[in-house]
Design a protein around this motif. Structure first.
Motif, short mmCIF file in Angstrom:
data_model
loop_
_atom_site.label_atom_id
_atom_site.label_comp_id
_atom_site.label_asym_id
_atom_site.label_seq_id
_atom_site.Cartn_x
_atom_site.Cartn_y
_atom_site.Cartn_z
N TRP A 208 62.17 2.42 44.29
CA TRP A 208 62.98 2.62 45.49
C TRP A 208 63.05 4.10 45.84
O TRP A 208 62.84 4.97 45.00
CB TRP A 208 64.39 2.04 45.31
CG TRP A 208 65.12 2.51 44.08
CD1 TRP A 208 65.23 1.87 42.89
CD2 TRP A 208 65.84 3.76 43.92
NE1 TRP A 208 65.95 2.61 42.00
CE2 TRP A 208 66.35 3.77 42.60
CE3 TRP A 208 66.10 4.85 44.75
CZ2 TRP A 208 67.11 4.84 42.10
CZ3 TRP A 208 66.84 5.91 44.26
CH2 TRP A 208 67.34 5.90 42.95
N GLN A 209 63.37 4.36 47.12
CA GLN A 209 63.61 5.71 47.63
C GLN A 209 64.88 5.69 48.46
O GLN A 209 65.13 4.75 49.21
CB GLN A 209 62.44 6.20 48.48
CG GLN A 209 61.14 6.43 47.72
CD GLN A 209 61.24 7.60 46.76
OE1 GLN A 209 61.90 8.60 47.06
NE2 GLN A 209 60.59 7.49 45.61
N THR A 210 65.69 6.75 48.33
CA THR A 210 66.98 6.83 49.01
C THR A 210 67.12 8.16 49.74
O THR A 210 66.68 9.20 49.23
CB THR A 210 68.14 6.66 48.01
OG1 THR A 210 68.10 5.35 47.47
CG2 THR A 210 69.48 6.89 48.67
N THR A 211 67.75 8.10 50.91
CA THR A 211 68.09 9.31 51.66
C THR A 211 69.59 9.40 51.82
O THR A 211 70.25 8.41 52.16
CB THR A 211 67.43 9.30 53.05
OG1 THR A 211 66.01 9.31 52.91
CG2 THR A 211 67.86 10.52 53.86
N VAL A 212 70.13 10.60 51.56
CA VAL A 212 71.56 10.87 51.76
C VAL A 212 71.67 11.88 52.90
O VAL A 212 71.17 13.00 52.80
CB VAL A 212 72.22 11.42 50.49
CG1 VAL A 212 73.67 11.85 50.78
CG2 VAL A 212 72.18 10.39 49.38
N ILE A 213 72.31 11.46 54.00
CA ILE A 213 72.51 12.35 55.15
C ILE A 213 73.94 12.86 55.13
O ILE A 213 74.89 12.10 54.95
CB ILE A 213 72.23 11.59 56.47
CG1 ILE A 213 70.74 11.22 56.56
CG2 ILE A 213 72.64 12.43 57.67
CD1 ILE A 213 70.39 10.41 57.78
N GLY A 214 74.09 14.16 55.33
CA GLY A 214 75.42 14.75 55.36
C GLY A 214 75.54 15.93 54.41
O GLY A 214 74.78 16.05 53.46
N ASP A 215 76.50 16.78 54.71
CA ASP A 215 76.76 17.95 53.88
C ASP A 215 78.26 18.05 53.66
O ASP A 215 79.03 17.31 54.28
CB ASP A 215 76.23 19.21 54.57
CG ASP A 215 75.83 20.29 53.58
OD1 ASP A 215 76.30 20.23 52.42
OD2 ASP A 215 75.07 21.20 53.97
N GLY A 216 78.67 18.94 52.80
CA GLY A 216 80.08 19.11 52.54
C GLY A 216 80.35 19.71 51.18
O GLY A 216 79.42 19.98 50.41
N PRO A 217 81.61 19.91 50.86
CA PRO A 217 81.98 20.63 49.64
C PRO A 217 81.58 19.93 48.35
O PRO A 217 81.49 20.58 47.31
CB PRO A 217 83.50 20.75 49.75
CG PRO A 217 83.92 19.65 50.67
CD PRO A 217 82.80 19.53 51.65
N GLU A 218 81.34 18.63 48.38
CA GLU A 218 80.99 17.89 47.17
C GLU A 218 79.49 17.66 47.02
O GLU A 218 79.06 16.98 46.08
CB GLU A 218 81.73 16.55 47.13
CG GLU A 218 83.23 16.66 47.10
CD GLU A 218 83.70 17.43 45.87
OE1 GLU A 218 83.22 17.13 44.76
OE2 GLU A 218 84.56 18.34 46.03
N ARG A 219 78.69 18.23 47.92
CA ARG A 219 77.25 17.96 47.85
C ARG A 219 76.65 18.38 46.51
O ARG A 219 75.89 17.61 45.89
CB ARG A 219 76.53 18.67 48.99
CG ARG A 219 75.01 18.52 48.92
CD ARG A 219 74.31 19.09 50.12
NE ARG A 219 72.86 19.08 49.96
CZ ARG A 219 72.00 19.40 50.93
NH1 ARG A 219 72.45 19.76 52.13
NH2 ARG A 219 70.70 19.37 50.70
#
Length: 353
Positions: A208-219
């Motif tokens: 499998w392959q996964t994409t995480v979109i988004g940024d922030g202090p917990e990245r």
């Protein structure tokens, strides 16, 4: 139709979910040819009392956010003199609802109150007084509707109107790279991305392959967790992306996973589902995301990482899609019509039609 919107604070003051939702309503109705006026605190620099942007006339009832008392004192008389067909007020702050209620009464028109509730609803005197006001109370989800009823709102007056998406825009954006699972949200303390990462770790022997979109202090924390779980080579942290980029990513993805603990309406998930994704929601008491997938054969509701992993496997047996017309009722045109229908119904009840 001449509509008087009341929003002490706007997106031009602060870009919050509540303000974004209200701004979307203004823009949709103005684009439909209605006479839209927003009564707010001034956000412009010159000394004029009004400013027009994109067909919306903004009226400065107070000189700025520090002048809330002046806003509340002046608002009823300003509304009474504006000759609206309906007054539509956001419930942030609740005291503005009380002032708008007086103004609508003086103008002899119905009051619609918009409760959004990002950050939850307070349980204080002003909130309870505001919850009792309005000929119609609109919320984005049953979750928020329940919160408002618990604060004393008449359940017969409460209706849900979702956040909209643009189906034509989805169709026009080419699909991006194919991935198995996609996640999108600001990566802060409420993201709960660890649930998805732990579920994926249980499937590390699968392809499998996964994409995480988004940024922030917990990245950085989440990136370290992916590395510790030895799955970082199959996860792409894409950071912040434009709406066009996100739509393309959703059209290329097979599954959208929603695990956030707090969500009054899962707008990003809705974009993904309309773009063809299978929806997997981890249930949380302060999230309405499960409402989008209940009773749908391409939606899963889970309560643990193990169930989430099983749902990802099961979703793999469903066909890949790049668009889903099941969500036509969430299109901008349909949501705009839902607001107009509320206004017409109230005008008829008030003998104004």
């Amino acid at each position: 139709m001449r509509i008087a919107f009341v929003s002490f604070e706007t997106v031009f003051h602060r870009d919050t979910e509540t303000n974004q939702r209200f701004q979307t309503v203004l823009e949709q109705l103005a684009a439909s040819g209605h006479d839209v006026h927003c009564y707010c605190a001034e956000f412009w620099a010159d000394e004029s009392s009004t400013v027009e942007r994109d067909g919306i006339t903004y009226h400065g009832v107070a000189t700025g956010l520090e002048a809330r008392g002046s806003f509340l004192a002046r608002l009823p008389f300003v509304l009474a003199g504006s000759s609206p067909d309906v007054v539509h007020a956001t419930a942030q702050p609740p005291t503005a609802v009380l002032a708008a209620s007086v103004g609508a009464t003086l103008a002899r028109v119905p009051l619609v109150v918009e409760w959004y509730g990002d950050g939850g609803l307070a349980d204080d005197r002003w909130t309870r007084l505001a919850a009792a006001r309005g000929a119609r109370i609109l919320t984005p989800s049953e979750l928020v509707a329940t919160w408002v009823r618990e604060r004393g709102a008449d359940g017969d007056r409460v209706e849900t109107v979702p956040n909209p998406v643009d189906l034509e825009r989805i169709r026009d954006v080419p699909a991006g790279d194919r991935v198995d699972v996609i996640y999108a949200r600001r990566l802060d303390e409420g993201a709960n991305l660890e649930s998805l990462l732990l579920a994926l770790a249980e499937l590390r022997d699968r392809d499998w392959q996964t994409t995480v979109i988004g940024d922030g202090p917990e990245r950085a924390t989440y990136e370290r967790l992916a590395s510790d779980l030895r799955i970082d080579d199959r996860i792409t942290f894409a950071g912040d992306c434009s709406l066009e980029e996100r739509i393309a990513a959703y059209r290329g993805a097979h599954v959208f996973a929603q695990t956030a603990e707090h969500c009054v309406f899962p707008t990003e998930m809705l974009w993904a589902l309309a773009a063809g994704c299978v929806g997997i929601v981890e249930y949380h008491v302060d999230s309405s995301a499960h409402e989008l997938v209940e009773g749908w054969d391409r939606g899963f509701r889970t309560t643990s990482e193990a169930e989430l992993a099983d749902a990802i496997l099961e979703a793999g047996d469903l066909e890949y899609r790049a668009f889903d017309d099941r969500f036509a009722d969430y299109d901008r045109s349909a949501v705009t019509e839902a607001y107009l229908e509320q206004y017409r119904t109230l005008q008829e009840e008030y003998g104004l039609l």
